[in-house]
Motif scaffolding. Sequence first.
Motif, mmCIF file in Angstrom:
data_model
loop_
_atom_site.group_PDB
_atom_site.id
_atom_site.type_symbol
_atom_site.label_atom_id
_atom_site.label_comp_id
_atom_site.label_asym_id
_atom_site.label_seq_id
_atom_site.Cartn_x
_atom_site.Cartn_y
_atom_site.Cartn_z
ATOM 1 N N ALA A 71 0.842 -1.196 0.000
ATOM 2 C CA ALA A 71 0.000 0.000 0.000
ATOM 3 C C ALA A 71 0.873 1.241 0.000
ATOM 4 C CB ALA A 71 -0.907 -0.021 1.217
ATOM 5 N N SER A 72 1.910 1.161 0.790
ATOM 6 C CA SER A 72 2.826 2.297 0.861
ATOM 7 C C SER A 72 3.522 2.513 -0.480
ATOM 8 C CB SER A 72 3.855 2.032 1.955
ATOM 9 O OG SER A 72 4.846 3.009 1.927
ATOM 10 N N GLN A 73 3.815 1.376 -1.146
ATOM 11 C CA GLN A 73 4.516 1.470 -2.433
ATOM 12 C C GLN A 73 3.650 2.137 -3.493
ATOM 13 O OE1 GLN A 73 5.462 -2.283 -4.196
ATOM 14 N NE2 GLN A 73 7.206 -1.483 -5.318
ATOM 15 N N THR A 74 2.352 1.801 -3.459
ATOM 16 C CA THR A 74 1.480 2.346 -4.505
ATOM 17 C C THR A 74 1.018 3.768 -4.190
ATOM 18 O OG1 THR A 74 -0.333 1.233 -3.357
ATOM 19 C CG2 THR A 74 0.596 0.128 -5.281
ATOM 20 N N THR A 75 0.742 4.048 -2.915
ATOM 21 C CA THR A 75 0.189 5.367 -2.590
ATOM 22 C C THR A 75 1.274 6.399 -2.321
ATOM 23 O OG1 THR A 75 0.050 4.715 -0.280
ATOM 24 C CG2 THR A 75 -1.924 4.404 -1.634
ATOM 25 N N ASN A 76 2.304 5.924 -1.680
ATOM 26 C CA ASN A 76 3.345 6.868 -1.302
ATOM 27 C C ASN A 76 4.386 6.957 -2.418
ATOM 28 O OD1 ASN A 76 5.163 8.423 -0.056
ATOM 29 N ND2 ASN A 76 5.563 7.055 1.654
ATOM 30 N N ASN A 78 7.187 7.954 -2.184
ATOM 31 C CA ASN A 78 8.458 8.159 -1.489
ATOM 32 C C ASN A 78 9.639 7.559 -2.233
ATOM 33 O OD1 ASN A 78 10.172 8.898 0.492
ATOM 34 N ND2 ASN A 78 9.843 7.052 1.700
ATOM 35 N N ILE A 79 9.372 6.409 -2.856
ATOM 36 C CA ILE A 79 10.489 5.741 -3.503
ATOM 37 C C ILE A 79 10.727 6.288 -4.890
ATOM 38 C CG2 ILE A 79 11.293 3.518 -4.341
ATOM 39 C CD1 ILE A 79 9.704 2.260 -2.100
ATOM 40 N N LYS A 80 9.648 6.287 -5.679
ATOM 41 C CA LYS A 80 9.864 6.613 -7.085
ATOM 42 C C LYS A 80 10.016 8.099 -7.322
ATOM 43 C CE LYS A 80 7.877 2.598 -9.192
ATOM 44 N NZ LYS A 80 6.867 2.070 -10.089
ATOM 45 N N SER A 81 9.145 8.885 -6.650
ATOM 46 C CA SER A 81 9.161 10.295 -6.972
ATOM 47 C C SER A 81 10.472 10.939 -6.579
ATOM 48 C CB SER A 81 8.001 10.994 -6.265
ATOM 49 O OG SER A 81 8.186 10.887 -4.868
ATOM 50 N N ALA A 82 11.132 10.339 -5.630
ATOM 51 C CA ALA A 82 12.392 10.923 -5.193
ATOM 52 C C ALA A 82 13.433 10.882 -6.308
ATOM 53 C CB ALA A 82 12.904 10.180 -3.983
ATOM 54 N N THR A 83 13.252 9.961 -7.214
ATOM 55 C CA THR A 83 14.275 9.816 -8.244
ATOM 56 C C THR A 83 13.815 10.314 -9.608
ATOM 57 O OG1 THR A 83 13.474 7.619 -8.667
ATOM 58 C CG2 THR A 83 15.275 7.838 -7.095
ATOM 59 N N ARG A 84 12.592 10.809 -9.683
ATOM 60 C CA ARG A 84 12.091 11.207 -10.992
ATOM 61 C C ARG A 84 11.756 12.693 -11.022
ATOM 62 N NH1 ARG A 84 8.046 6.550 -13.163
ATOM 63 N NH2 ARG A 84 9.629 4.957 -13.419
ATOM 64 N N ILE A 85 11.932 13.245 -12.183
ATOM 65 C CA ILE A 85 11.537 14.626 -12.388
ATOM 66 C C ILE A 85 10.066 14.619 -12.759
ATOM 67 C CG2 ILE A 85 12.007 16.679 -13.768
ATOM 68 C CD1 ILE A 85 14.735 15.453 -14.390
ATOM 69 N N ARG B 28 11.775 -0.442 -8.521
ATOM 70 C CA ARG B 28 11.237 -0.304 -9.875
ATOM 71 C C ARG B 28 9.743 -0.593 -9.954
ATOM 72 N NH1 ARG B 28 15.951 -3.168 -11.356
ATOM 73 N NH2 ARG B 28 14.704 -5.059 -11.588
ATOM 74 N N GLY B 29 9.199 -1.110 -8.859
ATOM 75 C CA GLY B 29 7.768 -1.363 -8.836
ATOM 76 C C GLY B 29 7.383 -2.821 -8.922
ATOM 77 N N ASP B 30 8.352 -3.694 -8.859
ATOM 78 C CA ASP B 30 8.054 -5.125 -8.891
ATOM 79 C C ASP B 30 7.443 -5.540 -7.555
ATOM 80 O OD1 ASP B 30 7.986 -7.830 -8.953
ATOM 81 O OD2 ASP B 30 10.040 -8.120 -9.648
#
Lengths: 913, 215
Positions: A71-76, A78-85, B28-30
């Motif tokens: 849930a945290s991975q999909t809603t937050n 935190n992980i992806k947005s930190a590395t993307r413009i 990566r989303g896996d």
Amino acid sequence: MNKCDDIRTKLMELDFSTAISESNIEQHLSECESCSGFYQDLVALQDKVEEMPEYDVSEEVFTQTLAAVQASQTTNSNIKSATRISQQWATGLAASFVLVAVAGLLYNGSLSEFQGDFSQVELESKQDVSVKNKETVWIDPQPADEGVTVEFIDISEVRQEVLAQQPVMSRSAPAKPNPSINGTLSQIQEQEMDLGYSAGSRSEQAAPPVEMPEILEEAEIESSVQDAEPVSAIYSDEQDSLVEVDRIAVTGSRIKRTDLDDTSAIESLDQEKKAKKENHPVTTKESPQMSLDDLLKHVQRSATESSNENLERESYFRSYGKKSTKQKPKPAAPPEDGLVANMPARESSVESNDTTGRYRREANKDSELLAERKVVADDSTEDRRKGQQMGGKGRLNSIDLNQVAQQYLAQMSSTENLSFKQATGYWANTYVPGDSNMRWLQAKLQQTGELNLPEVRSNLQPFDVPNNSALAFYLNSDQKSVTEGPTRMRLQVGIQAGAHQGGHRSALKLAVVLDVQGSSVQTEVKSLLSALLKNKQVSDQITVFVTGNAGGQIIKADDFKHGPIQVALANLSQTSKKPHVSLKRNMSAAYSWLQDHDDPNAVLGSSAVWLISANTSSAQLAAIEPMVQQQATDGITFSSLAIGDHPERMKLERLALMGQGHSRVMVNDQDAQRVISEELLTSSKAVARALRLQIKLAEGVKLIDVLGSYSLDEVQAQQVRAAEQSLDQRMAKNWGITADRGQDEDGIQMVIPSYFAGDTHVILLDVLVSKPGPIAEVNAKYKDLIHLRNARSSMNLEIQSGQHEPGPLELNVMKNVLTYRFTLALRQAGNDLRSGDHQAAINQLNSILKIYQAMRQKFPAWKDDSELMLDERAIKQYLQLLNNQSSIDPSQYQLIVDSMSLMSWQRLLSHGP
Amino acid sequence: MQQPKYKSASNQDVVDLEERTWLAAHIRGDQHAFAKLMQAYRKPVYSLLVRYGLDSSARDDLFQEAFLKIHKSAHTYQASKPLSPWIFTIVINTIRNAQRKQQPLAIAIDETEEIEDRQPTPEKSAQLDETLNWLEHAVIQLPQAQAEAFTLSIVKGMKIKEVGEILGLPINTIKTQLRRARQTLLAAFQAKKGSQSMTSEQSRTSARNNGVPHE
């Protein structure tokens, strides 16, 4: 602090999992009972600690935690947005860049040139598309040159350029001034056959090479673009990307020239297809419920099974006809095989009278075949004379043989009641050189000279050795063309290693673990250590551990000399008060010693543990499995050596596979030198490591099976991945070959840890094709030990539409499939014989003999095929032995069974060290 | 809760290089990658929590908290290094934080269990011997520093150097802690061994005098 306290303090700091290496502690323990008891308590405590249970969280908590994370991975973000413009920023930046670039070009007045480049791009991409099959060699940049661009060399493009400049490649002027590419190719092929191979070698033509007309060059280059109808194309490392005939001519394929002659005489497949329609309902409607997967797993396992195992097997091929159940047929019962069940029992007289066929072969392998050919020719008359004795009812007339051939072909192309497998995931590696069980059988058979057992040999494949890489790959099928609608075919992936070896072996750090307690193999052990000493190089470090009461490290690396070895061996037989050292503890000590002396820059395989075992129990071997596998992934290989008729050879084999080493068998003390030499030279014989094959089936192509292999489960796949990545990283560290592994790929994946010089291997796939066009793509990547680089190779297979007669390459695949059937039939006959079903074994052999005879009559190219004739001869020899049972000692049946097992194993595989 | 074996699980001892790719795949989303990681580490992590002497609810909370932290810190993991020390550093820090924040959480042993174990019946004692609970209790009753070093040293075959990195202590300190832990456990083992030869009543008395942890 007195001595005991001092010793106890040291003991407390020792690694419990290893044996004591300090001699003063060891000596004190043997003298002081109190400290010895203390040590035993410590060891027992360690055992208890190792047995401590592991606790597991409740499923509910686990699920909740996982759900929370997801849930945290999909809603937050935190992980992806930190590395993307953000998207807006990215768009803005891109627009700014374009504006600046256009402004700059306008300012310089060079916009038109820039547009001109785009037009070039389009043209190049068109050419890229036209090259349907590429061989790519990927060369790593040197570690020091990180800024250098990695080169991707498209060899097919280079070859096109070279071909256009090479007059020798032109065969003749085309008959038509402006031919279509198909027409041109077929003309080239026909003329090549007429000129070159039917009458002699190319050099014998004496005709000067004719310049290739420009129109032909253009036609060839643009072939794939303009061609509306796909051309059957097969490409590999050593193959040219234009026409098959060129590949044969240029690369010196071992395909017989007579095969090329005979292609015109091969009977049309139409007849087979008609026959299939007539016959297959009978054979396939009763198609068995037996799972082919189960069967082939069984077959795979049994390839290395002990000859004492009495397992029931069902034939892969027999399964098409009817469900094969283990029944003991009555002596007078007809053969079980559906193919020949209705054949009248007549005597066979079909043998080739043409023993003068000319064989023009190239390379050294050809001379071997030539020698075999001669032998067969000499024996054929005798075989004919003996034909009446073979099976008693083996003689068939040509009409009957034709019927058998048609039925066999109908079975092979049956498309009914098939079950399909997923063409994905990891599959068992079928290239397993150095099978210790088979070595044992071979040694046993060599010792016996009483029975006239057939000679065991490998099946040679018509693959050229690579010139510019360690391995060459070949992708073929057993059909040249297909029609619309489901068609069954066999694909063959061939691997051929170069003859060059990797080089001299590097300095070896070797820990030998002797587990021979309670056995009388002192002579063998002494011979082994003497051979090891004899082959020891100055820079080698060898130490010896022994299990048992006087166990531990009995010979240190510095003491590996004649005198200390003799003393240590003499002490082995004496009783000692020293504590018992188990195999597991010794192995731990051996690995610790190697880790202490390990040189991280040493080549892979230079640190190794050898287990020399005479009677190690199954439980003991199972206990060290995790250790062996872990250490193998860390770069310390494990090899096993069974002395004599070891009861757990299969376990030792399994351990060696886990340890990325080899399993060997030493028959007696005189065999020591061979075993040691082979093992020591192993590392220098490998030409490729971490070979990863990816076989992707095209859309509409379904996988029926990978013959001789099976799909690995998750645990096994994980072990394969770990081993592959370990090799990858180790070779990156040792030799600077960039690490490139770690991700799974689509399609069937097969990982071969080591491939040895001069070896040949084939992988056969049974597939169902729905239409003409692309069939399969094979990508191979491996660590090239000859050129010290990552190497990749790709092959595509396309099948054209229509009905064409099989050519030499197709016949080669068919022959391999037939040989596969031969191996299964032999194995089944061996099992029948082992279980006492004498008649069933004879029936099996009769069936396969008739199929061989029928197929050899069916295809003129096979009429004088030396390998098939040798197979036939072997079958007849077995039949003769079984029919003359009164003269055979019942105890010798085991030898016949062993011989059958060995031959069935060795026919398709080729073997490394 | 107890599993039959600890060390002999099939792939427990195998250094799995594949696991180093899990967190990158997770980033990566896996969605399967983190599930694989949790599946691989659920038992080692939970066993560590148990051997810290935490009660069951605290164990569950900390288990969840630790894995959430692993998830949040995934981007800081460097795949060139082994995964397990990185994970256990997070787990240990999570436990320590919890102990600092909630002092009552750091109960040595669940109270009810402790009361039960103080006066075991002969049958219970025999059962404990069989199930190795005496060793579990002996580990729990070790001083915290020793228990941490010892417990980590038996998790996933961790090396002394890695234990030192996780606990932030020099290698020699870890060696000392391990030696002392072994001394204590050996004393408990020898006492238990001695007590086995006595009658059940004598066994209780003798063991109490020798300071067997669970008595």
